[in-house]
Design an enzyme around this catalytic site. Structure first.
Site, PDB file in Angstrom:
ATOM      1  N   SER A 240       3.547 -11.707   3.606  1.00 18.84           N
ATOM      2  CA  SER A 240       4.394 -12.471   2.675  1.00 18.84           C
ATOM      3  C   SER A 240       4.111 -14.038   2.805  1.00 18.84           C
ATOM      4  O   SER A 240       3.955 -14.567   1.625  1.00 18.84           O
ATOM      5  CB  SER A 240       5.909 -12.359   2.758  1.00 18.84           C
ATOM      6  OG  SER A 240       6.290 -12.287   4.191  1.00 18.84           O
ATOM      7  N   HIS A 270       4.901  -3.795   5.945  1.00 21.21           N
ATOM      8  CA  HIS A 270       5.581  -5.153   5.980  1.00 21.21           C
ATOM      9  C   HIS A 270       6.900  -4.965   5.883  1.00 21.21           C
ATOM     10  O   HIS A 270       7.715  -4.139   6.466  1.00 21.21           O
ATOM     11  CB  HIS A 270       5.096  -6.133   5.179  1.00 21.21           C
ATOM     12  CG  HIS A 270       5.309  -7.594   5.234  1.00 21.21           C
ATOM     13  ND1 HIS A 270       5.673  -7.891   6.431  1.00 21.21           N
ATOM     14  CD2 HIS A 270       5.061  -8.732   4.400  1.00 21.21           C
ATOM     15  CE1 HIS A 270       5.770  -9.225   6.515  1.00 21.21           C
ATOM     16  NE2 HIS A 270       5.487  -9.647   5.119  1.00 21.21           N
ATOM     17  N   HIS A 317       3.681  -3.888  16.098  1.00 18.66           N
ATOM     18  CA  HIS A 317       3.460  -5.401  15.338  1.00 18.66           C
ATOM     19  C   HIS A 317       2.181  -5.753  15.746  1.00 18.66           C
ATOM     20  O   HIS A 317       1.498  -5.615  16.612  1.00 18.66           O
ATOM     21  CB  HIS A 317       4.439  -6.527  15.917  1.00 18.66           C
ATOM     22  CG  HIS A 317       4.651  -7.541  15.188  1.00 18.66           C
ATOM     23  ND1 HIS A 317       3.754  -8.886  15.058  1.00 18.66           N
ATOM     24  CD2 HIS A 317       5.512  -7.885  14.183  1.00 18.66           C
ATOM     25  CE1 HIS A 317       4.183  -9.566  14.153  1.00 18.66           C
ATOM     26  NE2 HIS A 317       5.351  -8.881  13.500  1.00 18.66           N
ATOM     27  N   ARG A 326      14.021 -10.762  17.097  1.00 19.45           N
ATOM     28  CA  ARG A 326      14.754 -10.512  15.925  1.00 19.45           C
ATOM     29  C   ARG A 326      15.680  -9.152  15.964  1.00 19.45           C
ATOM     30  O   ARG A 326      16.750  -8.808  15.529  1.00 19.45           O
ATOM     31  CB  ARG A 326      14.125 -10.513  14.762  1.00 19.45           C
ATOM     32  CG  ARG A 326      13.231 -12.026  14.508  1.00 19.45           C
ATOM     33  CD  ARG A 326      12.145 -12.092  13.503  1.00 19.45           C
ATOM     34  NE  ARG A 326      11.331 -11.042  13.526  1.00 19.45           N
ATOM     35  CZ  ARG A 326      10.485 -10.539  12.534  1.00 19.45           C
ATOM     36  NH1 ARG A 326      10.478 -11.239  11.189  1.00 19.45           N
ATOM     37  NH2 ARG A 326       9.580  -9.699  12.958  1.00 19.45           N
ATOM     38  N   ASP A 372      12.307  -4.639  11.685  1.00 18.53           N
ATOM     39  CA  ASP A 372      12.928  -3.643  10.844  1.00 18.53           C
ATOM     40  C   ASP A 372      13.488  -2.514  11.554  1.00 18.53           C
ATOM     41  O   ASP A 372      14.332  -1.649  10.755  1.00 18.53           O
ATOM     42  CB  ASP A 372      11.696  -3.400  10.172  1.00 18.53           C
ATOM     43  CG  ASP A 372      10.927  -4.464   9.144  1.00 18.53           C
ATOM     44  OD1 ASP A 372      12.015  -5.236   8.470  1.00 18.53           O
ATOM     45  OD2 ASP A 372      10.060  -4.380   8.935  1.00 18.53           O
TER      46      ASP A 372
HETATM   47  N1  HAX Z   1       3.402   4.208  14.778  1.00 13.49           N
HETATM   48  C1  HAX Z   1       2.090   5.155  14.812  1.00 13.49           C
HETATM   49  N2  HAX Z   1       0.951   4.347  14.843  1.00 13.49           N
HETATM   50  C2  HAX Z   1       1.087   3.120  14.741  1.00 13.49           C
HETATM   51  C3  HAX Z   1       2.165   2.228  14.992  1.00 13.49           C
HETATM   52  C4  HAX Z   1       3.294   2.895  14.845  1.00 13.49           C
HETATM   53  N3  HAX Z   1       4.644   2.312  14.560  1.00 13.49           N
HETATM   54  N4  HAX Z   1       1.824   0.813  14.883  1.00 13.49           N
HETATM   55  C5  HAX Z   1       0.472   0.837  14.890  1.00 13.49           C
HETATM   56  N5  HAX Z   1      -0.120   2.240  14.778  1.00 13.49           N
HETATM   57  C6  HAX Z   1      -1.124   2.800  14.880  1.00 13.49           C
HETATM   58  C7  HAX Z   1      -2.034   1.941  13.532  1.00 13.49           C
HETATM   59  O1  HAX Z   1      -1.622   2.654  12.462  1.00 13.49           O
HETATM   60  C8  HAX Z   1      -3.425   1.822  14.217  1.00 13.49           C
HETATM   61  O2  HAX Z   1      -3.829   3.167  14.101  1.00 13.49           O
HETATM   62  P1  HAX Z   1      -5.466   3.311  13.354  1.00 13.49           P
HETATM   63  O3  HAX Z   1      -6.267   2.758  14.356  1.00 13.49           O
HETATM   64  O4  HAX Z   1      -5.590   4.886  13.099  1.00 13.49           O
HETATM   65  O5  HAX Z   1      -5.796   2.493  12.046  1.00 13.49           O
HETATM   66  C9  HAX Z   1      -3.475   1.617  15.513  1.00 13.49           C
HETATM   67  O6  HAX Z   1      -2.112   2.093  16.064  1.00 13.49           O
HETATM   68  C10 HAX Z   1      -3.680   0.138  15.986  1.00 13.49           C
HETATM   69  O7  HAX Z   1      -2.688  -0.686  15.358  1.00 13.49           O
HETATM   70  P2  HAX Z   1      -2.234  -2.042  16.087  1.00 13.49           P
HETATM   71  O8  HAX Z   1      -3.320  -2.942  15.997  1.00 13.49           O
HETATM   72  O9  HAX Z   1      -1.134  -1.859  16.929  1.00 13.49           O
HETATM   73  O10 HAX Z   1      -1.124  -2.437  14.558  1.00 13.49           O
HETATM   74  P3  HAX Z   1      -1.725  -3.215  13.403  1.00 13.49           P
HETATM   75  O11 HAX Z   1      -1.647  -4.639  13.792  1.00 13.49           O
HETATM   76  O12 HAX Z   1      -2.987  -2.736  12.809  1.00 13.49           O
HETATM   77  O13 HAX Z   1      -0.418  -2.989  12.468  1.00 13.49           O
HETATM   78  C11 HAX Z   1       1.905  -2.881  11.800  1.00 13.49           C
HETATM   79  C12 HAX Z   1       0.959  -3.573  12.600  1.00 13.49           C
HETATM   80  C13 HAX Z   1       3.133  -3.317  11.836  1.00 13.49           C
HETATM   81  C14 HAX Z   1       1.525  -2.734  10.392  1.00 13.49           C
HETATM   82  C15 HAX Z   1       2.037  -1.302  12.513  1.00 13.49           C
HETATM   83  O14 HAX Z   1       2.281  -1.545  13.783  1.00 13.49           O
HETATM   84  C16 HAX Z   1       2.740  -0.412  11.763  1.00 13.49           C
HETATM   85  O15 HAX Z   1       2.215   0.343  10.810  1.00 13.49           O
HETATM   86  N6  HAX Z   1       4.124  -0.159  12.077  1.00 13.49           N
HETATM   87  C17 HAX Z   1       5.048   0.652  11.382  1.00 13.49           C
HETATM   88  C18 HAX Z   1       5.379   0.005  10.181  1.00 13.49           C
HETATM   89  C19 HAX Z   1       6.355  -1.241  10.393  1.00 13.49           C
HETATM   90  O16 HAX Z   1       7.234  -1.394  11.065  1.00 13.49           O
HETATM   91  N7  HAX Z   1       6.140  -2.301   9.827  1.00 13.49           N
HETATM   92  C20 HAX Z   1       6.936  -3.656   9.856  1.00 13.49           C
HETATM   93  C21 HAX Z   1       6.187  -4.575  10.855  1.00 13.49           C
HETATM   94  C22 HAX Z   1       6.941  -5.638  10.948  1.00 13.49           C
HETATM   95  C23 HAX Z   1       7.105  -6.726   9.567  1.00 13.49           C
HETATM   96  O17 HAX Z   1       6.192  -7.292   9.184  1.00 13.49           O
HETATM   97  N8  HAX Z   1       8.289  -6.518   8.906  1.00 13.49           N
HETATM   98  O18 HAX Z   1       8.134  -7.264   7.893  1.00 13.49           O
END
Ligand code: HAX
Length: 435
Positions: A240, A270, A317, A326, A372
């Site tokens: 964002s 996000h 994250h 948070r 979240d």
């Molecule tokens: N559950 C399962 N698998 C997860 C995970 C979770 N909560 N978090 C990360 N992973 C996986 C990723 O999908 C990725 O898998 P692939 O290699 O198969 O693509 C792997 O672990 C490595 O990811 P990472 O480097 O640890 O995390 P990223 O930086 O790629 O992604 C995210 C960060 C927040 C998008 C990710 O942790 C996620 O999808 N979390 C769940 C959704 C979520 O809670 N989003 C909100 C985040 C906070 C925010 O921005 N709020 O607005």
């Protein structure tokens, strides 16, 4: 006493030579090298954005203008009888880096009241949309619809010096922020509460007025203040913030830029994750006939989600490597106000059970909860159970940070953003594997 805008201008004048000097005298200093993994993998960790509004340390979490969340809550002035500060004081802090006095804060409170009038056509637009439209779509449409009001766009058309860009950007940003809670609460009451919007009360501050327009009594005003401040900023690289900054770099005004950032916030990885957490939790309880799961049932549900290739919402994250402060701040609120609430107990159980499972699963770099994972339970407790709406609440808060950032972007003359892309052939050549 200087008002917020005068204080901001003094800060801008003080800051400009620092940016100019860095660019002119030290522009060649390297901040790091970019790897192939970073180029393909969403630019993780590439140091190529500048902001002084907030900084995110992987282990400590966010600092707003150098202050942690507890320090921010302690330092800023609070309305009488409230445990959390005026949102207006936080806006002052984000913009200037200074903790405002009570008097300076009340000036902003008054100013926002002047600015908060939402044009009738915004309500007409919202009412014309199908009622089952997602509230984030409504929120984004309302923001971009007001673009015709942009003072920046008008001054740009008339011809304005680059040195003055920050001023109409500040005006647009302030007008937008003052109106967002009114628009958000209107969407909520129109969509979910039988179309019974509540008019703003001019005697109340940002958080108090939001609770009033939502129709929810104290301490929901404090929930609103806490929530908006916690969600305001998370440095510049999140979707964002980065989107708002990127769009504004084309000299698009605050309305276009914020709407774009809000659209990014609407993604499930996000801001939408907060609604996904509740959806996931409620689905689980539904499967169990409305009962809270046992630890074993919860572990099974987490594994089922992971094994079906889905993420555990609210966990992980891109930058953080510990429990999000948070999350901790909301947990503290719950321990004070709703320690025995079953949904809070379930969220606490998820907190206990999830990190070791994510560690065993071995993919997520951060097994700890993010903001979240906790926000839904607080809203649910106070009666906001339409979880589609949670990301709109996030959006009202996030606007504070991203708009403060684009005011400063224009003050410091940051140019249009334009990174360079390479082809896969080129990457294979650099890697020495090209046939
Ligand atoms: N559950 C399962 N698998 C997860 C995970 C979770 N909560 N978090 C990360 N992973 C996986 C990723 O999908 C990725 O898998 P692939 O290699 O198969 O693509 C792997 O672990 C490595 O990811 P990472 O480097 O640890 O995390 P990223 O930086 O790629 O992604 C995210 C960060 C927040 C998008 C990710 O942790 C996620 O999808 N979390 C769940 C959704 C979520 O809670 N989003 C909100 C985040 C906070 C925010 O921005 N709020 O607005």
């Amino acid at each position: 006493m200087a008002n917020l805008k005068e204080t901001l201008f003094a800060k801008i004048q003080e800051h400009r030579p620092r940016t100019t000097r860095l660019l002119k005298e030290h522009g060649d200093v390297k901040l790091g090298d970019v790897t192939i993994a970073q180029a393909i993998g969403g630019m993780r960790g590439v140091k190529c954005l500048v902001t002084d509004i907030s900084y995110l340390d992987p282990y400590e979490g966010i600092r707003f203008r150098g202050m942690t969340i507890p320090e921010t809550f302690a330092a800023l002035p609070k309305p009488k009888g409230s445990d959390y500060p005026y949102v207006e004081a936080h806006w002052y802090l984000l913009l200037t880096g200074e903790v405002p006095t009570e008097e300076q804060t009340l000036q902003v409170v008054e100013e926002f009241k002047e600015r908060a009038k939402v044009p009738q056509y915004v309500y007409d637009l919202l009412r014309a949309m199908p009622r089952d439209t997602h509230p984030m779509t409504m929120f984004s449409a309302a923001i971009v619809a007001m673009q015709r009001e942009s003072i920046f766009a008008q001054k740009y058309r008339e011809g304005m010096s680059k040195m003055d860009y920050w001023d109409p950007m500040y005006e647009d940003a302030s007008n937008l922020i003052a109106r967002l809670p009114v628009i958000a609460a209107y969407i909520y009451r129109m969509k979910y509460k039988g179309d019974t919007p509540i008019a703003p009360d001019p005697n109340l501050d940002f958080g108090g007025n939001f609770a009033h327009m939502m129709g929810i009594p104290h301490p929901y005003d404090d929930v609103a203040r806490m929530y908006f401040i916690l969600h305001s900023d998370h440095e510049s690289g999140n979707v964002s913030a980065h989107t708002t900054h990127l769009v504004a770099s084309a000299l698009s005004d605050a309305y276009y830029s914020l709407a774009a950032g809000i659209n990014g916030l609407a993604g499930p990885l996000h801001g939408l994750a907060n609604q996904e957490v509740l959806r996931w939790t409620q689905n689980l309880m539904e499967k169990l006939g409305g009962k809270l799961p046992t630890k074993e049932q919860l572990e099974q549900a987490l594994w089922d989600t992971l094994n079906s290739g889905q993420v555990i919402p609210g966990y992980g994250h891109a930058v953080l490597r510990k429990t999000d402060p948070r999350y901790a701040a909301q947990r503290e609120f719950c321990l004070k106000h709703l320690p025995d609430y079953p949904l809070f107990k379930l969220v606490s159980m998820i907190y206990e059970v999830t990190p070791p499972i994510l560690q065993k699963h071995g993919k997520a770099k951060n097994p700890w909860p993010n903001v979240d994972a906790h926000s839904g339970v607080v809203q649910w407790y106070y009666g906001v159970r339409e979880y589609d709406f949670y990301t709109v609440l996030f959006g009202v808060g996030r606007a504070l940070g991203v708009l403060a950032n684009i005011v400063w972007d224009r003050a410091l003359g940051y140019p249009i953003e334009r990174p360079k892309s390479l082809t896969t052939d080129m990457l294979e050549e650099v890697a020495g594997i090209k046939k």
